[in-house]
Scaffold this motif. Structure first.
Motif, PDB file in Angstrom:
ATOM      1  N   PHE A  60       0.857  -1.175   0.000  1.00 52.61           N
ATOM      2  CA  PHE A  60       0.000   0.000   0.000  1.00 52.61           C
ATOM      3  C   PHE A  60       0.900   1.233   0.000  1.00 52.61           C
ATOM      4  CE2 PHE A  60      -2.172  -3.543   1.924  1.00 52.61           C
ATOM      5  CZ  PHE A  60      -3.419  -3.528   1.306  1.00 52.61           C
ATOM      6  N   LYS A  61       0.306   2.393   0.084  1.00 50.42           N
ATOM      7  CA  LYS A  61       1.089   3.617   0.007  1.00 50.42           C
ATOM      8  C   LYS A  61       2.085   3.729   1.157  1.00 50.42           C
ATOM      9  CE  LYS A  61       0.625   8.636  -0.385  1.00 50.42           C
ATOM     10  NZ  LYS A  61      -0.309   9.787  -0.462  1.00 50.42           N
ATOM     11  N   GLU A  62       1.662   3.354   2.361  1.00 49.56           N
ATOM     12  CA  GLU A  62       2.487   3.573   3.547  1.00 49.56           C
ATOM     13  C   GLU A  62       3.282   2.349   3.985  1.00 49.56           C
ATOM     14  OE1 GLU A  62      -0.185   5.037   6.486  1.00 49.56           O
ATOM     15  OE2 GLU A  62      -0.444   6.986   5.521  1.00 49.56           O
ATOM     16  N   TYR A  63       2.975   1.191   3.439  1.00 45.58           N
ATOM     17  CA  TYR A  63       3.692  -0.017   3.861  1.00 45.58           C
ATOM     18  C   TYR A  63       3.476  -1.137   2.849  1.00 45.58           C
ATOM     19  CZ  TYR A  63      -0.924  -1.694   5.305  1.00 45.58           C
ATOM     20  OH  TYR A  63      -2.251  -2.084   5.304  1.00 45.58           O
ATOM     21  N   CYS A  64       4.349  -2.127   2.906  1.00 42.92           N
ATOM     22  CA  CYS A  64       4.110  -3.381   2.207  1.00 42.92           C
ATOM     23  C   CYS A  64       3.898  -4.436   3.281  1.00 42.92           C
ATOM     24  CB  CYS A  64       5.272  -3.747   1.290  1.00 42.92           C
ATOM     25  SG  CYS A  64       6.833  -4.051   2.132  1.00 42.92           S
ATOM     26  N   ALA A  65       3.397  -5.597   2.878  1.00 36.00           N
ATOM     27  CA  ALA A  65       3.032  -6.566   3.915  1.00 36.00           C
ATOM     28  C   ALA A  65       3.077  -7.995   3.415  1.00 36.00           C
ATOM     29  CB  ALA A  65       1.636  -6.243   4.449  1.00 36.00           C
ATOM     30  N   LEU A  66       3.250  -8.878   4.368  1.00 36.33           N
ATOM     31  CA  LEU A  66       3.085 -10.304   4.165  1.00 36.33           C
ATOM     32  C   LEU A  66       1.757 -10.654   4.828  1.00 36.33           C
ATOM     33  CD1 LEU A  66       4.716 -12.671   2.946  1.00 36.33           C
ATOM     34  CD2 LEU A  66       5.564 -13.135   5.246  1.00 36.33           C
ATOM     35  N   LEU A  67       0.802 -11.108   4.034  1.00 43.58           N
ATOM     36  CA  LEU A  67      -0.527 -11.398   4.557  1.00 43.58           C
ATOM     37  C   LEU A  67      -0.700 -12.897   4.752  1.00 43.58           C
ATOM     38  CD1 LEU A  67      -3.893  -9.821   3.764  1.00 43.58           C
ATOM     39  CD2 LEU A  67      -3.683 -12.285   3.420  1.00 43.58           C
ATOM     40  N   PHE A  68      -1.028 -13.298   5.970  1.00 41.94           N
ATOM     41  CA  PHE A  68      -1.266 -14.704   6.302  1.00 41.94           C
ATOM     42  C   PHE A  68      -2.773 -14.960   6.223  1.00 41.94           C
ATOM     43  CE2 PHE A  68       2.810 -13.761   8.031  1.00 41.94           C
ATOM     44  CZ  PHE A  68       3.519 -14.940   8.026  1.00 41.94           C
ATOM     45  N   HIS A  69      -3.167 -15.862   5.337  1.00 41.49           N
ATOM     46  CA  HIS A  69      -4.588 -16.083   5.087  1.00 41.49           C
ATOM     47  C   HIS A  69      -5.329 -16.606   6.322  1.00 41.49           C
ATOM     48  CE1 HIS A  69      -4.570 -15.339   0.707  1.00 41.49           C
ATOM     49  NE2 HIS A  69      -3.310 -15.725   0.802  1.00 41.49           N
ATOM     50  N   LYS A  70      -4.651 -17.370   7.155  1.00 41.14           N
ATOM     51  CA  LYS A  70      -5.259 -17.844   8.411  1.00 41.14           C
ATOM     52  C   LYS A  70      -4.480 -17.295   9.596  1.00 41.14           C
ATOM     53  CE  LYS A  70      -7.352 -22.086   6.607  1.00 41.14           C
ATOM     54  NZ  LYS A  70      -7.433 -23.579   6.749  1.00 41.14           N
ATOM     55  N   GLY A  71      -4.080 -16.050   9.491  1.00 36.53           N
ATOM     56  CA  GLY A  71      -3.277 -15.426  10.543  1.00 36.53           C
ATOM     57  C   GLY A  71      -3.940 -15.390  11.898  1.00 36.53           C
ATOM     58  N   ALA A  72      -5.271 -15.410  11.922  1.00 32.17           N
ATOM     59  CA  ALA A  72      -5.991 -15.383  13.192  1.00 32.17           C
ATOM     60  C   ALA A  72      -5.726 -16.627  14.031  1.00 32.17           C
ATOM     61  CB  ALA A  72      -7.493 -15.241  12.938  1.00 32.17           C
TER      62      ALA A  72
END
Length: 216
Positions: A60-72
């Motif tokens: 995104f504009k302010e950050y990049c990320a590693l998204l975990f689909h079952k991170g919860a």
């Protein structure tokens, strides 16, 4: 593990990235070192285990990320997983603002990825609340009031498609950006299409768009 077609798409994604190019490359290196299969979904590099989504790289504009689909479902001993909005029930992000930060966290990230793989191996599922209420952004409600047909078309979409739009519209912090996103998607909604539904007619993964039109 990456097949040639997917590698081409991910390489092009990295080459065309205007922001976070080095960060994306480092994240890709770390994820592939965990022996996941590289794919390209939702127009972003996505990594799977046994055809199940584990992590996705996005920015995104302010950050990049590693998204975990079952991170919860991850234990998150370092408290670094972020729930993007209150409406996101399963996925969680780890955010970055520079490549040095990613390099320093390499071992930690691998530990989280390996735990996510174990979660998938165990067949664990997030207990999704089906009756959760999703808050309509004020800017979208204004458009509904101005254009009743838009509200009718939106309500005719499946709950999943409605949630995807609401999440997409709610992400920006600035109202003008939220309005811009809504206006850009209005015709798509009026046409009965979801945010990620194919409109080009070339997708191999209908009804979702896999970006095939870019490689014709």
């Amino acid at each position: 593990m990456t097949n040639s077609g997917t590698k081409l798409k991910v390489d092009e994604f990295l080459s065309n990235a205007k922001e976070w190019k080095e960060e994306y490359k480092k994240l890709r290196e770390i994820v592939l070192d965990c022996e996941l299969t590289e794919d390209f979904k939702w127009m972003h590099p996505c990594y799977t285990f046994g055809n199940k989504n584990i992590v996705l790289i996005h920015g995104f504009k302010e950050y990049c990320a590693l998204l975990f689909h079952k991170g919860a479902l991850l234990q998150d001993p370092r408290g670094i997983l972020i729930q993007q909005t209150e409406n996101v029930q399963s996925a969680r992000q780890i955010r970055f603002t520079n490549v040095e930060e990613i390099a320093e966290m390499e071992n930690i990230l691998k530990a989280y990825i390996l735990e996510a793989i174990e979660v998938e191996k165990a067949g664990l599922k997030v207990n999704v609340k089906k009756d959760i209420e999703f808050t309509i952004p004020e800017e979208l409600q204004t458009k509904f009031d101005e254009i009743p047909a838009l509200k009718t078309a939106f309500e005719a979409l499946t709950p999943g498609r409605q949630r995807a739009y609401i999440y997409h519209f709610s992400q920006p912090k600035q109202s003008k950006t939220r309005v811009a996103r809504i206006e850009k998607c209005m015709q798509r909604i009026l046409n009965g299409k979801g945010l990620n539904d194919c409109t080009c007619g070339h997708s191999q993964k209908m009804p979702s768009c896999d970006g095939s039109h870019k490689y014709i």
